[in-house]
Design a protein around this motif. Structure first.
Motif, PDB file in Angstrom:
ATOM      1  N   SER A 198      22.996 -86.135 -89.372  1.00 28.06           N
ATOM      2  CA  SER A 198      21.904 -85.874 -90.271  1.00 28.06           C
ATOM      3  C   SER A 198      21.883 -86.966 -91.196  1.00 28.06           C
ATOM      4  O   SER A 198      22.525 -87.690 -91.551  1.00 28.06           O
ATOM      5  CB  SER A 198      21.984 -84.585 -90.774  1.00 28.06           C
ATOM      6  OG  SER A 198      22.244 -83.438 -89.946  1.00 28.06           O
ATOM      7  N   THR A 219      25.391 -74.399 -95.169  1.00 25.97           N
ATOM      8  CA  THR A 219      25.503 -75.176 -93.977  1.00 25.97           C
ATOM      9  C   THR A 219      24.243 -75.808 -93.242  1.00 25.97           C
ATOM     10  O   THR A 219      23.689 -74.984 -92.527  1.00 25.97           O
ATOM     11  CB  THR A 219      26.448 -74.371 -93.202  1.00 25.97           C
ATOM     12  OG1 THR A 219      27.869 -73.620 -93.691  1.00 25.97           O
ATOM     13  CG2 THR A 219      27.074 -75.166 -91.825  1.00 25.97           C
ATOM     14  N   GLY A 221      21.438 -77.054 -90.855  1.00 22.93           N
ATOM     15  CA  GLY A 221      21.282 -77.238 -89.205  1.00 22.93           C
ATOM     16  C   GLY A 221      21.796 -75.825 -88.349  1.00 22.93           C
ATOM     17  O   GLY A 221      23.033 -75.666 -88.862  1.00 22.93           O
ATOM     18  N   PHE A 222      20.918 -75.549 -87.558  1.00 22.52           N
ATOM     19  CA  PHE A 222      21.291 -74.363 -86.702  1.00 22.52           C
ATOM     20  C   PHE A 222      22.920 -74.623 -85.951  1.00 22.52           C
ATOM     21  O   PHE A 222      23.551 -73.845 -86.042  1.00 22.52           O
ATOM     22  CB  PHE A 222      20.125 -74.064 -85.786  1.00 22.52           C
ATOM     23  CG  PHE A 222      20.579 -72.990 -84.727  1.00 22.52           C
ATOM     24  CD1 PHE A 222      20.302 -71.685 -85.197  1.00 22.52           C
ATOM     25  CD2 PHE A 222      21.235 -73.471 -83.497  1.00 22.52           C
ATOM     26  CE1 PHE A 222      21.033 -70.706 -84.378  1.00 22.52           C
ATOM     27  CE2 PHE A 222      21.427 -72.388 -82.704  1.00 22.52           C
ATOM     28  CZ  PHE A 222      21.301 -71.062 -82.973  1.00 22.52           C
ATOM     29  N   PHE A 223      23.005 -76.047 -85.490  1.00 19.76           N
ATOM     30  CA  PHE A 223      24.160 -76.174 -84.637  1.00 19.76           C
ATOM     31  C   PHE A 223      25.365 -75.965 -85.544  1.00 19.76           C
ATOM     32  O   PHE A 223      26.323 -75.321 -85.103  1.00 19.76           O
ATOM     33  CB  PHE A 223      24.028 -77.467 -84.077  1.00 19.76           C
ATOM     34  CG  PHE A 223      25.464 -77.856 -83.425  1.00 19.76           C
ATOM     35  CD1 PHE A 223      25.525 -77.398 -82.204  1.00 19.76           C
ATOM     36  CD2 PHE A 223      26.190 -78.681 -84.005  1.00 19.76           C
ATOM     37  CE1 PHE A 223      26.715 -77.629 -81.319  1.00 19.76           C
ATOM     38  CE2 PHE A 223      27.267 -79.096 -83.235  1.00 19.76           C
ATOM     39  CZ  PHE A 223      27.604 -78.427 -81.887  1.00 19.76           C
ATOM     40  N   ASN A 224      25.373 -76.609 -86.912  1.00 26.14           N
ATOM     41  CA  ASN A 224      26.246 -76.433 -87.620  1.00 26.14           C
ATOM     42  C   ASN A 224      26.581 -75.008 -88.244  1.00 26.14           C
ATOM     43  O   ASN A 224      27.834 -74.582 -88.306  1.00 26.14           O
ATOM     44  CB  ASN A 224      26.097 -77.437 -88.953  1.00 26.14           C
ATOM     45  CG  ASN A 224      26.094 -78.890 -88.585  1.00 26.14           C
ATOM     46  OD1 ASN A 224      27.134 -79.232 -87.994  1.00 26.14           O
ATOM     47  ND2 ASN A 224      25.324 -79.662 -89.225  1.00 26.14           N
ATOM     48  N   ARG A 225      25.484 -74.217 -88.402  1.00 25.43           N
ATOM     49  CA  ARG A 225      25.710 -72.714 -88.770  1.00 25.43           C
ATOM     50  C   ARG A 225      26.388 -72.271 -87.556  1.00 25.43           C
ATOM     51  O   ARG A 225      27.391 -71.221 -87.961  1.00 25.43           O
ATOM     52  CB  ARG A 225      24.332 -72.217 -89.364  1.00 25.43           C
ATOM     53  CG  ARG A 225      23.676 -72.864 -90.374  1.00 25.43           C
ATOM     54  CD  ARG A 225      22.731 -71.983 -91.069  1.00 25.43           C
ATOM     55  NE  ARG A 225      21.569 -71.726 -89.949  1.00 25.43           N
ATOM     56  CZ  ARG A 225      20.569 -72.732 -90.238  1.00 25.43           C
ATOM     57  NH1 ARG A 225      20.606 -73.697 -91.101  1.00 25.43           N
ATOM     58  NH2 ARG A 225      19.510 -72.863 -89.443  1.00 25.43           N
ATOM     59  N   LEU A 226      26.104 -72.587 -86.610  1.00 24.85           N
ATOM     60  CA  LEU A 226      26.850 -71.958 -85.209  1.00 24.85           C
ATOM     61  C   LEU A 226      28.051 -72.047 -85.247  1.00 24.85           C
ATOM     62  O   LEU A 226      29.052 -71.340 -85.034  1.00 24.85           O
ATOM     63  CB  LEU A 226      25.815 -72.202 -83.984  1.00 24.85           C
ATOM     64  CG  LEU A 226      26.450 -71.674 -82.834  1.00 24.85           C
ATOM     65  CD1 LEU A 226      26.522 -70.239 -82.597  1.00 24.85           C
ATOM     66  CD2 LEU A 226      25.913 -72.341 -81.682  1.00 24.85           C
ATOM     67  N   GLN A 229      30.645 -70.300 -87.562  1.00 25.73           N
ATOM     68  CA  GLN A 229      31.040 -68.929 -87.200  1.00 25.73           C
ATOM     69  C   GLN A 229      31.908 -68.891 -86.051  1.00 25.73           C
ATOM     70  O   GLN A 229      32.739 -67.751 -85.913  1.00 25.73           O
ATOM     71  CB  GLN A 229      29.521 -68.087 -86.796  1.00 25.73           C
ATOM     72  CG  GLN A 229      28.512 -68.121 -88.018  1.00 25.73           C
ATOM     73  CD  GLN A 229      29.221 -67.224 -89.113  1.00 25.73           C
ATOM     74  OE1 GLN A 229      29.720 -66.365 -89.069  1.00 25.73           O
ATOM     75  NE2 GLN A 229      29.133 -68.007 -90.323  1.00 25.73           N
TER      76      GLN A 229
END
Length: 251
Positions: A198, A219, A221-226, A229
């Motif tokens: 990014s 966090t 970005g969607f991928f990083n938030r995933l 978890q």
């Protein structure tokens, strides 16, 4: 009363991006980093675009340099502290330089805590202000070949979350930024190759918005938030194996 932000690691990467964006929001930004020449150029460009900036050249891995910044904080009003100075170290623990590892721990952990402790008394006295700490997506993972670095960032996450809870009934906010791979000098200095990055500007912008909303763990970005978890659902042993494969032979 003028609002002041102090940003460490302001000469490059996410720290530099924070400095540019906060110069538009605050009355003055204090730029802290080792490289005085780069800080001077940044301050000149910020001033040329209508902002106000001061520089504080200091090496936070050095006791005298860290104390210089502590003294400045204790003697001046700081409304927002951004602890963005940090470095990494790639390789097997048995093969990396122990002195370089100690300097990284000093910068990523000790300096961050010391500056946080320096700014808290004045913020609590005013019952307003805030701190943004620089963590990492690796704050959530044990990471072979980035072992000590990931451990320092795990400390930053845990410390910041706990501090935010302690301060919840006050006017002082604490946020911890946990980005994934970001365009900066960081990877080159740490000694490993990055994939899918990014921009530092995007990461800093998301962090500032999250802080303003009172979000504790940010966090981007969607991928990083995933990814943040996954440790809740996978066994630690499996996570460690996955991270070992991910970081093996990345130099």
């Amino acid at each position: 009363m003028q609002k002041t932000a102090l940003i460490t690691g302001a000469s490059s990467g996410i720290g530099e991006a924070f400095a540019w964006q906060l110069a538009k929001k605050m009355d003055i930004v204090i730029l802290v980093a080792r490289r005085e020449d780069r800080l001077k150029k940044m301050a000149e460009r910020i001033t040329a675009t209508g902002g106000r900036a001061r520089i504080l050249a200091a090496d936070l891995t050095d006791r005298a340099g860290l104390q210089q910044v502590v003294n400045y904080i204790e003697e001046n009003r700081i409304d927002l502290l951004v602890n963005c100075a940090g470095t990494g170290l790639y390789g097997q623990v048995s093969r990396t330089d122990p002195e370089e590892e100690q300097q990284m721990i000093q910068l990523n952990v000790n300096a961050l805590v010391r500056l946080t402790r320096a700014v808290l008394p004045q913020m609590l006295e005013r019952n307003e202000g805030g701190i943004i700490q620089a963590g990492s997506i690796l704050s959530f993972y044990p990471s072979p070949y980035m072992s000590a670095y990931a451990a320092t960032k795990s400390f930053v996450l845990s410390y910041s979350e706990a501090l935010a809870a302690e301060l919840r009934q006050t006017g002082v906010k604490v946020s911890v930024l946990c980005p994934g791979s970001t365009e900066s000098e960081f990877a080159a200095r740490a000694g490993f190759k990055q994939s899918r990055t990014s921009s530092a500007e995007q990461v800093a912008r998301i962090a500032i918005k999250g802080y303003e909303k009172g979000i504790t763990v940010i966090t981007p970005g969607f991928f990083n938030r995933l990814m943040s978890q996954l440790p809740r659902f996978l066994p630690r042993r499996l996570l460690t194996r996955i991270m070992a494969r991910l970081f093996h032979n990345r130099n």
